[in-house]
Enzyme design. Sequence first.
Site, short mmCIF file in Angstrom:
data_model
loop_
_atom_site.label_atom_id
_atom_site.label_comp_id
_atom_site.label_asym_id
_atom_site.label_seq_id
_atom_site.Cartn_x
_atom_site.Cartn_y
_atom_site.Cartn_z
CG HIS A 52 -0.24 -0.24 2.51
ND1 HIS A 52 -0.38 -1.39 3.24
CD2 HIS A 52 0.63 0.52 3.19
CE1 HIS A 52 0.37 -1.33 4.31
NE2 HIS A 52 0.99 -0.19 4.30
C1 T46 Z 1 3.04 0.25 6.79
C2 T46 Z 1 3.63 -1.08 7.12
C3 T46 Z 1 5.10 -1.05 7.32
C4 T46 Z 1 -4.49 -0.59 13.24
O1 T46 Z 1 -5.62 -0.77 13.75
N1 T46 Z 1 -3.66 0.39 13.74
C5 T46 Z 1 -2.43 0.62 13.22
O2 T46 Z 1 -1.71 1.53 13.69
C6 T46 Z 1 -1.98 -0.19 12.12
C7 T46 Z 1 -0.60 0.04 11.51
C8 T46 Z 1 -2.81 -1.16 11.64
N2 T46 Z 1 -4.03 -1.37 12.20
C9 T46 Z 1 -4.89 -2.43 11.71
C10 T46 Z 1 -5.38 -2.24 10.28
C11 T46 Z 1 -5.52 -3.66 9.77
O3 T46 Z 1 -6.80 -4.16 10.12
O4 T46 Z 1 -4.12 -3.65 11.69
C12 T46 Z 1 -4.47 -4.44 10.57
C13 T46 Z 1 -3.23 -4.79 9.76
O5 T46 Z 1 -2.74 -3.59 9.12
P1 T46 Z 1 -2.01 -3.64 7.71
O6 T46 Z 1 -2.56 -4.71 6.87
O7 T46 Z 1 -2.03 -2.25 7.16
O8 T46 Z 1 -0.53 -4.04 8.16
P2 T46 Z 1 0.80 -4.03 7.29
O9 T46 Z 1 1.85 -4.68 8.10
O10 T46 Z 1 0.57 -4.57 5.91
O11 T46 Z 1 1.15 -2.48 7.11
C14 T46 Z 1 1.59 -1.75 8.24
C15 T46 Z 1 1.02 -0.33 8.19
O12 T46 Z 1 -0.41 -0.39 8.03
C16 T46 Z 1 1.60 0.48 7.07
O13 T46 Z 1 1.35 1.84 7.31
O14 T46 Z 1 3.69 1.07 6.17
O15 T46 Z 1 3.02 -1.70 8.25
#
Ligand code: T46
Length: 137
Positions: A52
Amino acid sequence: MNIDLCAIIDLPKISDPRGNLTFIESNRHIPFEIRRVYYLYDVPGGAERGGHAHKTLHQFLIAMSGSFDVVLDDGRNKKRVHLNRSYYGLYICPMIWRELDNFSSGSVCMVLSSNFYNESDYYRSYEEYLAALEMSP
Ligand code: T46
């Protein structure tokens, strides 16, 4: 935005026979105010995270333990960055597509963010991200 604005930033390191110490101050060692900290851990072998871009968020990624790769993509160019030390990190500016992979066993990725979690700040579709880049001047 282009990936050349993303950079490895070396952090202060206080070397000590008792163990080393590194610190990070908002707007001094990294170019934004820290409003949120989160970390990725217990990442299973072969897993990929990210996939993303953020509209406005600035982030700084550190390998607190172990190692992983970050693939940066600005819609034109791509760059793979390997992180494996806790005394430097990778600054990622807004509007950069990122993917994280190649996590070593036991690795921990700590992320410092310029704002609170806000799902509407994400482009989670690569097509939508490319379209937004074309619309921006
Ligand atoms: C990024 C990479 C390095 C939350 O509720 N609060 C938070 O602060 C974050 C980061 C995520 N979430 C929830 C949203 C989703 O339901 O946790 C779940 C997993 O998030 P996501 O799929 O976005 O996780 P990653 O590891 O793919 O991405 C994260 C960050 O979202 C992103 O900003 O740069 O880590």
